[in-house]
Design a protein around this motif. Structure first.
Motif, mmCIF file in Angstrom:
data_model
loop_
_atom_site.group_PDB
_atom_site.id
_atom_site.type_symbol
_atom_site.label_atom_id
_atom_site.label_comp_id
_atom_site.label_asym_id
_atom_site.label_seq_id
_atom_site.Cartn_x
_atom_site.Cartn_y
_atom_site.Cartn_z
ATOM 1 N N LYS A 34 3.444 2.716 -1.611
ATOM 2 C CA LYS A 34 3.025 2.689 -0.217
ATOM 3 C C LYS A 34 3.415 3.559 0.883
ATOM 4 O O LYS A 34 2.816 4.081 1.597
ATOM 5 C CB LYS A 34 2.929 1.289 0.304
ATOM 6 N N GLN A 35 5.031 3.480 0.776
ATOM 7 C CA GLN A 35 5.823 4.566 1.740
ATOM 8 C C GLN A 35 5.474 5.823 1.687
ATOM 9 O O GLN A 35 5.138 6.528 2.471
ATOM 10 C CB GLN A 35 7.214 3.884 1.378
ATOM 11 N N TYR A 38 2.158 6.816 2.995
ATOM 12 C CA TYR A 38 2.145 6.875 4.502
ATOM 13 C C TYR A 38 2.629 8.402 4.825
ATOM 14 O O TYR A 38 2.153 8.856 5.672
ATOM 15 C CB TYR A 38 3.140 5.921 5.054
ATOM 16 N N ALA A 42 1.033 11.443 7.176
ATOM 17 C CA ALA A 42 1.653 11.506 8.337
ATOM 18 C C ALA A 42 2.319 12.860 8.696
ATOM 19 O O ALA A 42 1.990 13.450 9.929
ATOM 20 C CB ALA A 42 3.031 10.612 8.447
ATOM 21 N N ASN A 191 6.428 2.739 11.033
ATOM 22 C CA ASN A 191 5.260 2.676 9.945
ATOM 23 C C ASN A 191 5.983 2.839 8.515
ATOM 24 O O ASN A 191 5.384 2.508 7.440
ATOM 25 C CB ASN A 191 4.312 3.580 10.446
ATOM 26 N N SER A 192 7.180 3.543 8.515
ATOM 27 C CA SER A 192 7.591 3.651 7.204
ATOM 28 C C SER A 192 8.488 2.275 6.693
ATOM 29 O O SER A 192 8.846 2.372 5.501
ATOM 30 C CB SER A 192 8.840 4.758 7.124
#
Length: 316
Positions: A34-35, A38, A42, A191-192
């Motif tokens: 998931k990271q 992101y 980004a 967000n991370s």
């Protein structure tokens, strides 16, 4: 003997998870899927570096006299190195710039029982297979699990030597079991920060801010620590290191000092967070930096040793 990838995982430090490719290479990741997803959406720079071999090592005790492995480089950020350390001393260096993207590295080891650390490049993404060693080996005992969060300095850019990053210098003295989530160009970005299934660190070190010290609005820093504490709670010790000296824009030094002051105030509000002044960890002189921004080998040596001294001093 050829070590299976499952066996290799037992002495492969710095990874959150692993994946084996169709052609048998083992890739280690310090971020969750998931990271990584992101970062992919980004910024390309962050995405490229979030899967680098940052602070990853093979560490073992053995009486072997030879060790080798096949490697594949799937991304390169800057000149860096594979390094062999035996009983605390570097005994061989292979520079990424001097080798092909795929190949085999083979090293001879001195006779007798010894502790071995193999450092993988910090600013490149390396896959490994066919790890071979001519004697039995055992996994070393590590201290606390530590999650290290930061930017390019924490990832390891500057010394251009994987064993010489400040994280490597500090960790040789502290013997942490680390996951290094430093990424070149990174900032205080909430967000991370995500729950990493199956992983809870004993301590967290945050070294961010040099890429955003001109920000007037400090809400990103506030939100970052709010998210960090909401995920990990207020019982896990957190160490905040404020940005280092920057000599690339001396006229902006007052702005940097202001930023550091506010970061100290924000992070210091939490009972489990201790704060260190980054500008007091390395001499504020160009001789200690590769570009007046990133510490070179000399600067990282000072940074790592002074950081360890402070960690012991404040009881972190």
């Amino acid at each position: 003997m050829i070590v299976t990838n499952e066996q290799l995982k037992t002495i492969y430090f710095g990874a959150y998870k692993f994946k084996e490719t169709d052609d048998g290479y083992l890739q280690a990741f310090q971020y969750s899927e998931k990271q990584i997803k992101y970062f992919e959406g980004a910024l390309e720079m962050w995405y490229e570096r979030c899967t680098a071999s940052t602070a990853k090592t093979f560490e073992f005790k053995t009486s072997a006299t030879k060790v080798s492995f096949d490697y594949k480089t799937i991304w390169k950020g800057s000149p860096d190195s594979f390094e062999l350390m035996v009983d605390g001393l570097i005994s061989n260096i292979v520079y990424v710039k001097d080798i092909m993207d795929t190949g085999t590295i083979e090293w001879e080891l001195p006779p007798g029982e010894k502790s071995v650390v193999i450092y993988l490049p910090a600013d490149a993404t390396i896959l490994v297979r066919n790890f071979s060693i001519n004697a039995d080996f055992s996994k070393p005992v590590k201290n606390e699990k530590v999650l290290w969060l930061g930017d390019s300095i924490t990832q390891g850019y500057g010394p251009l030597r994987s064993s010489c990053t400040y994280v490597s210098v500090a960790n040789r003295l502290l013997n942490y079991d680390i996951i290094n989530q430093g990424i070149g160009g990174y900032i205080y970005d909430k967000n991370s920060l995500m729950t990493m299934d199956g992983y809870t660190p004993d301590k967290i070190i945050v070294a961010l801010g040099t890429n955003q010290y001109e920000d007037e609005d400090m809400s990103a820093v506030e939100e970052y620590y709010e998210r960090l504490i909401s995920i990990y709670g207020d019982e896990i010790p957190v160490l905040c290191i404020t940005p280092l000296w920057r000599g690339d824009s001396p006229e902006k030094l007052p702005t940097l000092i202001r930023f550091c002051k506010i970061v100290k105030e924000i992070a210091g509000q939490y009972k489990n967070v201790k704060v260190l002044d980054g500008m007091k960890l390395i001499p504020n002189l160009p001789e200690y930096y590769i570009d007046n921004l990133h510490p070179n080998c000399l600067g990282c040596e000072e940074y790592g040793k002074n950081l360890v001294r402070k960690i012991i001093e404040i009881g972190f």
